[in-house]
Each structure stands twice: as C-alpha cells, then as structure tokens.
Design a protein around this motif. Structure first.
Motif, PDB file in Angstrom:
ATOM      1  N   LYS A  99      34.226  37.248  36.501  1.00  0.00           N
ATOM      2  CA  LYS A  99      33.483  36.090  36.007  1.00  0.00           C
ATOM      3  C   LYS A  99      34.019  34.782  36.575  1.00  0.00           C
ATOM      4  CE  LYS A  99      30.651  34.110  32.910  1.00  0.00           C
ATOM      5  NZ  LYS A  99      29.185  34.300  32.876  1.00  0.00           N
TER       6      LYS A  99
ATOM      7  N   ALA B 146      39.104  29.027  30.771  1.00  0.00           N
ATOM      8  CA  ALA B 146      37.780  28.783  30.194  1.00  0.00           C
ATOM      9  C   ALA B 146      36.985  30.083  30.110  1.00  0.00           C
ATOM     10  CB  ALA B 146      37.037  27.748  31.029  1.00  0.00           C
ATOM     11  N   VAL B 147      37.085  30.910  31.141  1.00  0.00           N
ATOM     12  CA  VAL B 147      36.395  32.207  31.145  1.00  0.00           C
ATOM     13  C   VAL B 147      36.995  33.125  30.086  1.00  0.00           C
ATOM     14  CG1 VAL B 147      35.953  34.292  32.501  1.00  0.00           C
ATOM     15  CG2 VAL B 147      35.676  32.041  33.555  1.00  0.00           C
TER      16      VAL B 147
ATOM     17  N   ASP C 104      38.305  32.260  27.285  1.00  0.00           N
ATOM     18  CA  ASP C 104      37.777  31.808  25.993  1.00  0.00           C
ATOM     19  C   ASP C 104      36.317  32.224  25.828  1.00  0.00           C
ATOM     20  OD1 ASP C 104      40.184  30.642  25.332  1.00  0.00           O
ATOM     21  OD2 ASP C 104      39.607  28.635  26.006  1.00  0.00           O
ATOM     22  N   GLN C 105      35.543  32.083  26.907  1.00  0.00           N
ATOM     23  CA  GLN C 105      34.115  32.422  26.868  1.00  0.00           C
ATOM     24  C   GLN C 105      33.898  33.900  26.572  1.00  0.00           C
ATOM     25  OE1 GLN C 105      32.051  31.360  30.471  1.00  0.00           O
ATOM     26  NE2 GLN C 105      30.190  32.428  29.904  1.00  0.00           N
TER      27      GLN C 105
END
Length: 341
Positions: free
Chosen positions: A11, A39-40, A42-43
């Motif tokens: 991702k 960030a990924v 967390d996503q």
C-alpha cells in the motif's frame, strides 16, 4: 484476516524491509518515507509486534522506576503521584512505557534491579532516592546502564541526577520561621540515610547557627514519609521540658500527621506552634490552617529526570547534575500575626 507487513509495504509502495526499518526507527529512513508508511499502518490498522521489534532493535522502549519502599507505603504520599505525572508526560511523549518495581527492603530492591537489567526487560531506570553506599547505584555504574537519580548521590558526584538545592531550601524554611520571631525551632526529619534528609538537616542547622539560636537533639525526630510518622513524632518532641514553638517538617504528608498530633495535645497552629513543610502538594492549602510549604517543582523533577534517561539512551550529551529551583509558599501555619476569633 489480520494485516501483515507485506500489506503495508504494498500500500505504501515500499519494500517490506523498509517497513521494518520504519518500525525500528532506523536513522537512514527519511522523514517523508517514515510518515507515509506510518500513515498506511494507521489506515490499515496494522500494529507491529513489539516483542519482535525489541528482538531486532535490542530495545524495549521501557523505563523502570525503582520504588524505594513497599508500594503500599509510597502510594500514601501524594508527592509520588505528582512526580510520576512528570515522568509519564515525558515518556509518553517519547513513545516509551513505564514499569514500576521495587522491594520491601534494600536487598529486594537490588535483586529487582539486577533481574530487570540482566533480563533485558528495560532500556533505563529512574531512582527516586539515594542512600549512602547505595548498592543499586554501584551495580548500574558497573553495568553501564542509563539511569538518573532524583536526588543526590552521596558516593559519586558524577551520577546523572535531578535535584533541588535541599540545603538552601531548608535554610530558607528555617529562616522564614526565624523572621517570624521564632527562637525554639525543631525539625521532623526523614530517614537519616537519605541524602535529602542529610542536606535539609544541614540547611536547618546552618540557619540556627547563623541566628545564634539553640540546636537541641530532643527537638529533632527521625521518621518516614508517612502521616503516621509525623503524628507519632509529636508525642516525643513536645514532651521535652522546653518544647519547640516552631517546626520544620520534612514533607507535607508528614506535616498532616504533625497537625493531628499537635491538635490532640492541645496546641494551636500557628499561635502555639508554627509549621513549615516541603513539597507544596495540593492538599497543603486545604488543611486547617493551610500549611506554609517549600514548592520543590515535583512535576519538573520527574519530567527532567526521565528526559535525562532518554537522552542517555540516545547517546546525547547531558548535564550530569540539574537543579530545579524551589520557592517558599507562605500560608497561615507559619505566621505569628494570624489571629482567630
């Protein structure tokens, strides 16, 4: 199905090894890449295996606070809560966890420290007090473990430490009573082996000597940092043929016991006995009368000490000894001008 490190890598458009380096906070990973990968994570709701991470990085991101007495006793003193609040604020900000440990006596405390260090369970330690010939400090120096002391080492001047100028603080407390016209001033002390107790005794006796006021052994009582200790001390100190008319008390919680003991003996505060204490915990202004206290910057002591340990772990140069300023907070317990209807 749980999210894997390969899912995060795909991702984020990086390799699985790059994700691993981000998790381990490898210095060669750019800030931009680190932010994108996190960030990924967390996503996707990916949570790294911290045990595996610690095996790779050889770190635990855990700092231990060594309690200097059984926890059930220490937790009776509100000073401790404010100190730990400062420690937690710094550790949480840096992404570290706090482990509290101790023992019921000095040998058990040392055994606990040896077990934590040699078992690889922590990255560093905080010590809340220093005793003379302290075996824990000897061990930590020998093992080259990052640690900081809240207080002052009696054996090593170069031990990383955060402290107040306890000699000056006690000198200021005693001089405040002298300025109120007090001439018979006693001292409700802490454990004699502690550096803090010794320093405050020095400040107390120095102020008496400079004012040419008497020092009497019967006016000094040694105890613990407990309400009950202050309460018991009054039966001894006030039974002297000529008891003191003012007291310097080692700690606010001890002073609560002093207030209780004096009240039961029929003494009025401050008309018969004036009191100055230390730490300025929140409850000090809620007693009757409110207690004059030396504010030692308790929160800042904990915050600065934990910051010092983290910098040592990161191999950042530190100032070995840092002094937190104190201030006298004057309330009714020490003022001879106070009158009650």
């Amino acid at each position: 199905m749980s999210v894997t490190i390969k899912d995060v890598a795909k991702k984020a458009g990086v390799s699985p090894s790059t994700v691993s380096r981000v998790i381990a906070e490898h210095p060669r990973i750019s800030v931009a890449t680190s932010k994108r990968v996190k960030a990924v994570m967390d996503q996707l709701g990916y949570h790294p295996n911290l045990m595996a991470k610690s095996l790779v990085s050889r770190t635990t991101r855990t700092i231990a606070v060594i309690l200097p007495k059984p926890a059930e006793e220490l937790l009776l003193n509100f000073f401790f809560y404010e100190l730990i609040r400062g420690v937690l604020a710094q550790l949480t900000r840096a992404g570290y966890d706090l482990l509290m440990a101790g023992g019921s006596n000095e040998q058990e405390e040392l055994d606990t420290v040896v077990r934590l260090v040699r078992g690889g369970r922590i990255d560093g330690l905080l010590l809340l007090y220093s005793r003379s010939s302290d075996p824990i400090i000897h061990f930590l120096r020998k093992e080259n473990v990052p640690f900081a002391l809240i207080g002052r080492s009696l054996d090593y001047e170069d031990v990383p430490s955060v402290d107040n100028d306890n000699v000056q603080a006690a000198y200021d407390a005693t001089n405040h009573l002298i300025a109120q016209g007090q001439k018979r001033i006693g001292f409700v002390s802490g454990p004699a082996k502690l550096a803090m107790t010794q320093d405050r005794m020095t400040g107390y006796t120095k102020a008496l000597a400079e004012a040419k006021l008497p020092f009497k052994e019967g006016w000094v009582v040694e105890g613990e940092f407990l309400l009950e200790s202050g309460y018991r001390a009054m039966a001894s100190i006030m039974s002297q043929p000529e008891p003191p008319t003012a007291l310097v008390v080692i700690d606010d919680v001890v002073a609560f016991g002093v207030l209780k003991g004096l009240a039961e003996l029929g003494y009025r505060i401050p008309q018969d006995v004036a009191i100055v204490s230390f730490n300025n915990i929140a409850l000090s202004e809620l007693t009757m009368p409110p207690i004059t206290s030396i504010d030692v910057g308790t929160y800042q002591l904990g915050y600065t000490a934990s910051q010092m340990v983290l910098r040592m772990i990161q191999q950042v140069e530190i100032t070995a000894r840092q002094i937190i300023p104190h201030r006298l907070v004057v309330r009714e317990s020490s003022l001879r001008t106070v009158t009650y209807n």
